[in-house]
Design an enzyme around this catalytic site. Structure first.
Site, PDB file in Angstrom:
ATOM      1  N   THR A  63     -20.518  31.554 -37.292  1.00 26.39           N
ATOM      2  CA  THR A  63     -21.653  30.659 -37.125  1.00 26.39           C
ATOM      3  C   THR A  63     -22.470  31.092 -35.915  1.00 26.39           C
ATOM      4  O   THR A  63     -22.232  32.157 -35.336  1.00 26.39           O
ATOM      5  CB  THR A  63     -21.166  29.192 -37.028  1.00 26.39           C
ATOM      6  OG1 THR A  63     -22.290  28.325 -37.053  1.00 26.39           O
ATOM      7  CG2 THR A  63     -20.335  28.950 -35.784  1.00 26.39           C
ATOM      8  N   LYS A  67     -24.181  35.529 -36.058  1.00 22.24           N
ATOM      9  CA  LYS A  67     -24.346  36.026 -37.429  1.00 22.24           C
ATOM     10  C   LYS A  67     -25.004  37.401 -37.504  1.00 22.24           C
ATOM     11  O   LYS A  67     -24.698  38.188 -38.410  1.00 22.24           O
ATOM     12  CB  LYS A  67     -25.138  35.019 -38.256  1.00 22.24           C
ATOM     13  CG  LYS A  67     -24.405  33.705 -38.489  1.00 22.24           C
ATOM     14  CD  LYS A  67     -25.230  32.751 -39.345  1.00 22.24           C
ATOM     15  CE  LYS A  67     -24.520  31.434 -39.554  1.00 22.24           C
ATOM     16  NZ  LYS A  67     -25.273  30.519 -40.428  1.00 22.24           N
ATOM     17  N   ASN A  88     -22.137  35.838 -42.262  1.00 23.00           N
ATOM     18  CA  ASN A  88     -21.483  34.576 -41.888  1.00 23.00           C
ATOM     19  C   ASN A  88     -20.028  34.539 -42.344  1.00 23.00           C
ATOM     20  O   ASN A  88     -19.345  33.544 -42.124  1.00 23.00           O
ATOM     21  CB  ASN A  88     -22.243  33.372 -42.465  1.00 23.00           C
ATOM     22  CG  ASN A  88     -21.853  33.069 -43.902  1.00 23.00           C
ATOM     23  OD1 ASN A  88     -21.814  33.974 -44.736  1.00 23.00           O
ATOM     24  ND2 ASN A  88     -21.558  31.817 -44.190  1.00 23.00           N
ATOM     25  N   ASP A 107     -23.920  31.888 -46.899  1.00 25.86           N
ATOM     26  CA  ASP A 107     -24.915  30.853 -46.603  1.00 25.86           C
ATOM     27  C   ASP A 107     -25.931  30.720 -47.735  1.00 25.86           C
ATOM     28  O   ASP A 107     -26.403  29.619 -48.026  1.00 25.86           O
ATOM     29  CB  ASP A 107     -25.667  31.171 -45.300  1.00 25.86           C
ATOM     30  CG  ASP A 107     -24.895  30.772 -44.058  1.00 25.86           C
ATOM     31  OD1 ASP A 107     -23.970  29.936 -44.167  1.00 25.86           O
ATOM     32  OD2 ASP A 107     -25.211  31.299 -42.977  1.00 25.86           O
ATOM     33  N   GLY A 130     -37.638  27.083 -38.608  1.00 30.47           N
ATOM     34  CA  GLY A 130     -36.746  27.958 -37.856  1.00 30.47           C
ATOM     35  C   GLY A 130     -36.852  29.394 -38.316  1.00 30.47           C
ATOM     36  O   GLY A 130     -37.266  29.664 -39.452  1.00 30.47           O
ATOM     37  N   GLY A 132     -34.273  32.105 -37.386  1.00 27.49           N
ATOM     38  CA  GLY A 132     -33.105  32.920 -37.093  1.00 27.49           C
ATOM     39  C   GLY A 132     -32.353  33.387 -38.319  1.00 27.49           C
ATOM     40  O   GLY A 132     -32.903  33.490 -39.423  1.00 27.49           O
ATOM     41  N   ARG A 159     -40.138  35.826 -32.342  1.00 31.99           N
ATOM     42  CA  ARG A 159     -38.720  36.052 -32.661  1.00 31.99           C
ATOM     43  C   ARG A 159     -38.462  35.734 -34.132  1.00 31.99           C
ATOM     44  O   ARG A 159     -37.731  34.805 -34.462  1.00 31.99           O
ATOM     45  CB  ARG A 159     -37.836  35.207 -31.740  1.00 31.99           C
ATOM     46  CG  ARG A 159     -38.029  35.520 -30.270  1.00 31.99           C
ATOM     47  CD  ARG A 159     -37.185  34.621 -29.384  1.00 31.99           C
ATOM     48  NE  ARG A 159     -35.761  34.806 -29.605  1.00 31.99           N
ATOM     49  CZ  ARG A 159     -34.815  34.095 -28.993  1.00 31.99           C
ATOM     50  NH1 ARG A 159     -35.143  33.138 -28.156  1.00 31.99           N
ATOM     51  NH2 ARG A 159     -33.528  34.340 -29.238  1.00 31.99           N
ATOM     52  N   TYR A 224     -25.897  19.036 -38.965  1.00 27.65           N
ATOM     53  CA  TYR A 224     -25.226  17.852 -39.517  1.00 27.65           C
ATOM     54  C   TYR A 224     -24.577  16.975 -38.447  1.00 27.65           C
ATOM     55  O   TYR A 224     -23.873  16.004 -38.788  1.00 27.65           O
ATOM     56  CB  TYR A 224     -24.183  18.265 -40.557  1.00 27.65           C
ATOM     57  CG  TYR A 224     -23.114  19.218 -40.070  1.00 27.65           C
ATOM     58  CD1 TYR A 224     -21.993  18.757 -39.372  1.00 27.65           C
ATOM     59  CD2 TYR A 224     -23.210  20.582 -40.310  1.00 27.65           C
ATOM     60  CE1 TYR A 224     -21.019  19.623 -38.931  1.00 27.65           C
ATOM     61  CE2 TYR A 224     -22.228  21.462 -39.881  1.00 27.65           C
ATOM     62  CZ  TYR A 224     -21.135  20.977 -39.185  1.00 27.65           C
ATOM     63  OH  TYR A 224     -20.168  21.844 -38.752  1.00 27.65           O
TER      64      TYR A 224
END
Length: 286
Positions: A63, A67, A88, A107, A130, A132, A159, A224
């Site tokens: 995680t 990754k 992952n 994932d 996001g 990443g 990024r 979560y």
């Protein structure tokens, strides 16, 4: 010889992966212990050397923030993980010349199945929040769901190498914009996948609430804990379907369990049921 597996990340104490995996191996009757190991990107190479020297390792769940770094720590990268440059899952496979560490990405399967379980099919106006490694997996998931394009909203547009590379590799047209411009497009999207860390979408959630408009699509919030997130609460208030990150975690873990257990067939429904029980998700028929 005792068999072992673990989840790696930093921080990692909040992870529900041990609960999912313990439940699965107990139901399968396979003696694989599963622990959580807190490790930074800087310490990952030394940890991997240590694990390689110890017998009995079957696999690793990987995680944030490891990754991308894990790609350089395995002997081989397979499938969509090779396309994305994001790993992952690591499996230790036995070969005639010794054990080999092989990288995978589950994932993508996790996202696809979680979104489908909520009723979404082919997205026409999807949004990813996001930029990443998990966002790169979201790009691949949208491609698998049949989307032709996606809008990506990020905190730092500089990024975004991983998502850009994923879009180019998979032929998915991407429009990358700053997160400050995300509110209207996100509210109107048919599928939204938020890969932002916990509470990082709170500001956007407030902006969406201020629009006083409906949110008719499906939102998958990968974060979560805590739950419900602010953006999930706002989304549900607007009439949309909310998919907790635990759904994605479940479905990507199901594939990890198959790989770590070295099962030839798919993980059966009774195993998935006990995995759901372990993290408080409703049982389902797959």
């Amino acid at each position: 010889m005792s068999l072992r597996a673990a989840v790696l990340g930093h921080p990692i104490s909040h992870s529900k992966s041990p609960a999912l995996h313990h439940a699965a191996y107990s139901r399968l009757g396979i003696g694989i212990s599963y622990t959580a190991i807190d490790v930074t990107e800087q310490l990952l190479p030394s940890l991997m050397r240590q694990l390689r020297s110890q017998p009995g390792w079957r696999g690793l769940s990987v995680t944030m923030p490891l990754k991308t770094a894990m790609v350089g720590e395995v002997d081989e990268v397979r499938g969509v993980a090779r396309t994305l440059g994001v790993v992952n899952t690591v499996c230790f496979e036995e070969h005639a010349d010794g054990s080999r560490a092989v990288g995978f990405n589950t994932d993508v399967t996790g996202i696809v199945n979680a979104v489908r379980h909520a009723g979404a099919r082919t997205p026409s106006a999807p949004v990813i929040l996001g930029g990443g490694g998990t966002a790169a997996a979201a790009v691949a998931a949208l491609s698998e769901l049949g989307a032709g394009s996606a809008r990506i909203f990020v905190r730092d547009p500089a990024r975004t190498a991983e998502v850009r590379a994923a879009g180019e590799s998979l032929g998915l047209s991407l429009a990358i914009r700053p997160l400050t411009e995300a509110a209207k497009a996100t509210a109107a999207a048919d599928v939204v996948i938020s890969t932002l860390p916990p509470r990082a979408a709170d500001g956007l959630a407030s902006e969406i609430a201020a629009l006083k408009t409906s949110t008719p699509g499906v939102l998958l919030d990968v974060a979560y804990d805590p739950w419900p997130s602010l953006i999930a609460s706002v989304w549900e208030t607007g009439g949309g379907a909310v998919v907790p990150g635990l759904e994605m975690l479940l479905y990507q873990a199901v594939e990890q369990v198959r790989l770590f257990s070295r099962l030839e067939e798919e993980v059966n429904a009774s195993v998935i049921d006990v995995m759901c029980d372990a993290v408080g998700l409703p049982r389902r028929a797959l």
